[in-house]
Design a protein around this motif. Structure first.
Motif, short mmCIF file in Angstrom:
data_model
loop_
_atom_site.label_atom_id
_atom_site.label_comp_id
_atom_site.label_asym_id
_atom_site.label_seq_id
_atom_site.Cartn_x
_atom_site.Cartn_y
_atom_site.Cartn_z
N TYR A 144 -1.59 14.02 7.58
CA TYR A 144 -2.19 13.42 8.77
C TYR A 144 -2.35 11.91 8.63
CZ TYR A 144 -3.72 18.26 9.72
OH TYR A 144 -3.77 19.60 9.94
N LYS A 145 -2.93 11.52 7.53
CA LYS A 145 -3.23 10.11 7.31
C LYS A 145 -1.95 9.26 7.26
CE LYS A 145 -6.49 7.45 4.59
NZ LYS A 145 -7.43 7.51 3.46
N SER A 146 -0.93 9.75 6.58
CA SER A 146 0.34 9.03 6.48
C SER A 146 1.04 8.92 7.82
CB SER A 146 1.26 9.72 5.47
OG SER A 146 0.69 9.71 4.19
N LYS A 173 -0.73 6.32 9.94
CA LYS A 173 -0.36 4.97 9.48
C LYS A 173 1.06 4.62 9.92
CE LYS A 173 -0.29 2.07 5.39
NZ LYS A 173 -0.61 1.95 3.97
N SER A 189 -6.54 6.45 14.03
CA SER A 189 -7.20 7.59 13.41
C SER A 189 -6.22 8.74 13.27
CB SER A 189 -8.39 8.02 14.29
OG SER A 189 -8.90 9.26 13.86
N GLN A 190 -6.48 9.60 12.29
CA GLN A 190 -5.67 10.79 12.10
C GLN A 190 -6.18 11.96 12.95
OE1 GLN A 190 -6.21 11.26 7.88
NE2 GLN A 190 -7.88 12.70 8.12
N THR A 191 -7.35 11.82 13.53
CA THR A 191 -7.98 12.91 14.28
C THR A 191 -7.11 13.45 15.41
OG1 THR A 191 -10.16 12.07 13.69
CG2 THR A 191 -10.06 13.60 15.55
#
Length: 106
Positions: free
Chosen positions: A23-25, A28, A34-36
């Motif tokens: 999610y985070k990658s 980005k 946000s990854q939400t």
């Protein structure tokens, strides 16, 4: 107008499910703050398929018995909001959280 298009959502969901990025990658990579939203899209896709990623034109109304069934399921099984949402094919667990909050005020 929707912040993210249906095509964009499908692209990220597909990339997440078929790729090696978390999610985070992904957030980005696509300059998302946000990854939400990605987590929400994955959850919606797993619950309702492509339909879960489409923007609804009309807000869906749920009957009181349906709402009571969701809360009763949680109470009787100890299921989480997420598990209950999946059981009742809801793509947003916060629908249940809101109902429980309202019930506790009575």
């Amino acid at each position: 107008m929707a912040k993210y298009s249906e095509e964009f959502k499908i692209k990220l969901v597909t990339e997440y499910l078929n790729g090696n990025l978390g999610y985070k990658s992904l957030a980005k990579k696509y300059n998302m703050p946000s990854q939400t939203p990605i987590q929400d899209w994955i959850r919606a896709y797993k619950t309702k398929g492509i339909e879960g990623l489409k923007r609804r034109k009309i807000k869906e109304a749920y009957s009181v018995p349906f709402k009571m069934d969701t809360i009763q399921f949680m109470v009787e099984t100890g299921a989480s909001f997420q598990e209950t949402a999946e059981q009742f094919r809801l793509n947003n667990p916060s629908l249940i959280q809101l109902d429980e909050t309202l019930m506790n005020k009575g």
